[in-house]
Design an enzyme around this catalytic site. Structure first.
Site, PDB file in Angstrom:
ATOM      1  N   ARG A 138     -82.209  15.694 -52.444  1.00  5.69           N
ATOM      2  CA  ARG A 138     -82.247  16.302 -51.116  1.00  5.69           C
ATOM      3  C   ARG A 138     -83.642  16.605 -50.572  1.00  5.69           C
ATOM      4  NH1 ARG A 138     -77.953  21.092 -50.391  1.00  5.69           N
ATOM      5  NH2 ARG A 138     -79.108  21.967 -52.164  1.00  5.69           N
ATOM      6  N   ASP A 139     -84.698  16.212 -51.277  1.00  4.72           N
ATOM      7  CA  ASP A 139     -86.037  16.463 -50.742  1.00  4.72           C
ATOM      8  C   ASP A 139     -86.991  15.332 -51.112  1.00  4.72           C
ATOM      9  OD1 ASP A 139     -87.782  17.932 -49.191  1.00  4.72           O
ATOM     10  OD2 ASP A 139     -88.400  19.275 -50.802  1.00  4.72           O
TER      11      ASP A 139
END
Length: 280
Positions: A138-139
């Site tokens: 997610r990053d």
């Protein structure tokens, strides 16, 4: 005392307790600092962050990394809570990756198709590894992609907001935005549509990074626009602008267009499909 100075003192304190030599600061995030430390002839990255509220997310990051064993993922050796000046800290000791960040490299100009594919293929392999473990990073962004000592091998780091799909979400339902870096986030992150988040969220983020490598800009940001306009375009679930589509096709990177679909169902269904597309 400001946070930077306080964490520097805390790093020296941890090193003294652990018999480590503090060499220098490596970098920082909003609330985290990383330091180069040595034990005998071995170098490590020491990361410190204040503990604010529950430690659930920190524990998930630790468990997720300890469960991964992949040459393109930074290894975590140890993580634990500590205190300095009566304040709680989270301490992590990780593999030191010495070759700098992709963010630094892109600041000097865009990459060739060959250079970009040499990044893309191993990082897509990381997505396969995470998929098999039901993890979503997610990053994924240039600042979280480092290079090994050879200057060529990419290594993904910073699992601070990793999503474990088999565990309850830690993000509140009422929040307008989910965790992530807006410029690289997928639409489902920007809109906090937690039910849509899976490995295809990481696929979208990686496709943004790879597009930036060859285009020299965010694929949803046209020359007369700024990054805020691009984020709005992504959050609004718009298709990749035609100008970017044309450029990606001309550069031989048309496989990224599908990975940038605004809806997860339009992206590559399985990691091996994405890997195969990058291999063509």
């Amino acid at each position: 005392m400001n946070l930077e100075a306080e964490l520097a003192e805390a790093a020296a304190h941890v090193c003294q307790k652990r018999g480590l030599k503090l060499v220098r600061e490596l970098g920082s995030g909003a609330f985290k600092r990383a330091y180069l430390v040595q034990s005998a002839e071995t170098e490590f990255a020491l990361k410190l962050a204040p503990i604010i509220g529950p430690v659930d997310r920190l524990i998930r990051e630790t468990d997720a990394l300890l469960g991964c064993a992949h040459p393109n993922i930074a290894s975590l050796f140890e993580a634990f809570p500590d205190h300095y000046n009566g304040k709680p800290l989270w301490v992590a000791i990780e593999q030191f990756i010495p070759g700098g960040t992709l963010e630094d490299r892109l600041s000097k100009g865009r990459l060739s198709r060959e250079q970009t594919l040499n990044l893309a293929r191993p990082l897509a392999g990381v997505l396969q590894h995470l998929f098999e473990r039901r993890l979503v990073h997610r990053d994924i962004k240039p600042a979280n992609i480092l290079f090994a000592a050879d200057g060529q091998t990419p290594v993904l780091t910073d699992f601070g907001i990793v999503r474990v799909l088999d565990l309850p979400s830690l993000t509140r339902e009422f929040l307008a935005f989910g965790p992530g870096t807006p410029a690289y986030a997928a639409p489902e992150q920007l809109n906090n549509e937690k039910n849509l988040i899976d490995w295809r969220t990481d696929q979208f983020e990686l496709a943004i990074v790879l597009s930036e490598c060859v285009l020299g800009r965010h694929p949803f940001m046209l020359p007369d626009q700024n990054i805020h306009s691009a984020i709005i375009e992504v959050a609004s679930k718009r298709e990749v602008p035609q100008e970017s589509r044309d450029q990606l096709e001309e550069l031989g990177m048309s496989m990224l267009i599908r990975a940038l679909s605004p809806w997860p169902v339009g992206r590559y269904r399985q990691p091996h499909d994405f890997i195969a597309a990058l291999a063509d």
